[in-house]
Design a protein around this motif. Sequence first.
Motif, PDB file in Angstrom:
ATOM      1  N   ARG A 205      46.541  31.803  39.856  1.00 30.18           N
ATOM      2  CA  ARG A 205      46.906  33.178  40.184  1.00 30.18           C
ATOM      3  C   ARG A 205      46.539  33.550  41.628  1.00 30.18           C
ATOM      4  N   THR A 206      46.139  32.551  42.384  1.00 23.63           N
ATOM      5  CA  THR A 206      45.807  32.697  43.807  1.00 23.63           C
ATOM      6  C   THR A 206      44.693  33.713  44.018  1.00 23.63           C
ATOM      7  N   TRP A 207      43.745  33.745  43.087  1.00 26.87           N
ATOM      8  CA  TRP A 207      42.548  34.543  43.323  1.00 26.87           C
ATOM      9  C   TRP A 207      41.648  33.822  44.315  1.00 26.87           C
ATOM     10  N   VAL A 208      41.715  32.504  44.284  1.00 28.72           N
ATOM     11  CA  VAL A 208      41.005  31.685  45.257  1.00 28.72           C
ATOM     12  C   VAL A 208      41.976  30.644  45.798  1.00 28.72           C
ATOM     13  N   THR A 220      40.714  35.317  47.887  1.00 23.75           N
ATOM     14  CA  THR A 220      41.801  36.088  48.499  1.00 23.75           C
ATOM     15  C   THR A 220      41.611  37.582  48.218  1.00 23.75           C
ATOM     16  N   PRO A 221      42.335  38.437  48.918  1.00 23.54           N
ATOM     17  CA  PRO A 221      42.272  39.868  48.603  1.00 23.54           C
ATOM     18  C   PRO A 221      42.626  40.155  47.139  1.00 23.54           C
ATOM     19  N   ASP A 222      43.649  39.456  46.601  1.00 22.85           N
ATOM     20  CA  ASP A 222      43.988  39.633  45.182  1.00 22.85           C
ATOM     21  C   ASP A 222      42.830  39.204  44.299  1.00 22.85           C
ATOM     22  N   GLY A 223      42.167  38.107  44.689  1.00 19.15           N
ATOM     23  CA  GLY A 223      41.033  37.633  43.918  1.00 19.15           C
ATOM     24  C   GLY A 223      39.857  38.576  43.976  1.00 19.15           C
ATOM     25  N   ASP A 224      39.622  39.125  45.141  1.00 18.42           N
ATOM     26  CA  ASP A 224      38.533  40.087  45.297  1.00 18.42           C
ATOM     27  C   ASP A 224      38.752  41.288  44.382  1.00 18.42           C
ATOM     28  N   ARG A 225      40.012  41.734  44.317  1.00 17.54           N
ATOM     29  CA  ARG A 225      40.362  42.869  43.471  1.00 17.54           C
ATOM     30  C   ARG A 225      40.234  42.500  41.986  1.00 17.54           C
ATOM     31  N   ALA A 226      40.734  41.324  41.613  1.00 16.51           N
ATOM     32  CA  ALA A 226      40.698  40.907  40.215  1.00 16.51           C
ATOM     33  C   ALA A 226      39.262  40.696  39.731  1.00 16.51           C
ATOM     34  N   LEU A 227      38.452  40.049  40.534  1.00 20.90           N
ATOM     35  CA  LEU A 227      37.065  39.809  40.143  1.00 20.90           C
ATOM     36  C   LEU A 227      36.294  41.108  40.000  1.00 20.90           C
ATOM     37  N   GLU A 229      37.660  44.124  39.261  1.00 19.90           N
ATOM     38  CA  GLU A 229      38.177  44.892  38.129  1.00 19.90           C
ATOM     39  C   GLU A 229      37.836  44.249  36.786  1.00 19.90           C
ATOM     40  N   LEU A 230      37.890  42.916  36.714  1.00 21.33           N
ATOM     41  CA  LEU A 230      37.703  42.220  35.450  1.00 21.33           C
ATOM     42  C   LEU A 230      36.228  41.991  35.110  1.00 21.33           C
ATOM     43  N   LEU A 231      35.412  41.737  36.154  1.00 21.52           N
ATOM     44  CA  LEU A 231      34.031  41.355  35.902  1.00 21.52           C
ATOM     45  C   LEU A 231      33.005  42.153  36.691  1.00 21.52           C
ATOM     46  N   GLY A 232      33.486  43.022  37.579  1.00 25.77           N
ATOM     47  CA  GLY A 232      32.543  43.773  38.395  1.00 25.77           C
ATOM     48  C   GLY A 232      31.871  42.939  39.455  1.00 25.77           C
ATOM     49  N   VAL A 233      32.487  41.781  39.792  1.00 27.78           N
ATOM     50  CA  VAL A 233      31.913  40.868  40.792  1.00 27.78           C
ATOM     51  C   VAL A 233      32.340  41.316  42.181  1.00 27.78           C
ATOM     52  N   GLU A 234      31.357  41.521  43.061  1.00 26.58           N
ATOM     53  CA  GLU A 234      31.637  41.836  44.450  1.00 26.58           C
ATOM     54  C   GLU A 234      30.830  40.889  45.314  1.00 26.58           C
ATOM     55  N   LEU A 235      31.514  40.080  46.106  1.00 28.15           N
ATOM     56  CA  LEU A 235      30.839  39.118  46.971  1.00 28.15           C
ATOM     57  C   LEU A 235      30.739  39.692  48.385  1.00 28.15           C
TER      58      LEU A 235
END
Length: 235
Positions: A205-208, A220-227, A229-235
């Motif tokens: 899904r091109t999150w990474v 990726t920006p999409d991955g940053d958003r998905a992580l 929203e789905l898990l509350g992960v912020e790197l």
Amino acid sequence: MSLAHLAGLLADPTRATFCTTLLDGRAWTAGELARHAGVAPSTASEHLSRLIAGGLLAEERQGRHRYVRLAGPEVAALIEDLASFHVPTAAPTAGRPSATPGSLREATRRSAEAHARTCYDHLAGRLGVAVSDAVLARGLVSDEDGTALTDRGRTWLTELNVELPARAGRPGGRPVVRTCLDWTERRSHLGGAFGAALCRTALDRTWVQRIGSGRALRVTPDGDRALRELLGVEL
């Protein structure tokens, strides 16, 4: 295979380099590995034959090309665990600096891998540990009586349209979820069929995205958003 035989296979720097390189989960040709390790093709072929005979690598042939990969997730876990083990050394003294990357390129690679990388077929580095912490905090995985995927976790996977292999968790099959010591973070990230499914989904899904030909990943920006929203992960 005896412990002494296994240790002998991995004691050679070239063979050890091949095994750690293959931790990216992909199949490499003998020529690619030879160039990566800086050895002659004939030397690489000899070392690869020993690793294949010893059961650490599996060989695939496609036309004229010969590909090799790690024999399975158990071998990957062994190599990663060994890579995380460091024998204490004497403290640096005047005129003898501590071990540091030998070039800017090497330092950049190490930094990228520490941030996010693949550990065979699952996520590792700060990203992998953050995802591990998140799924545990949300009750998707439990570590109360051994590490296990919960019913909430299975429902979460279904909502994401992510499937685990049919044999996962069955006798002879891959564990559904297992912990894997992260050699850069010195904490555990998640492997097993669950960890592999998350990594595969993130790539598909091109999150990474992979950085070059190594193990390092870029979120990726999409991955940053998905992580987030789905898990509350912020790197």
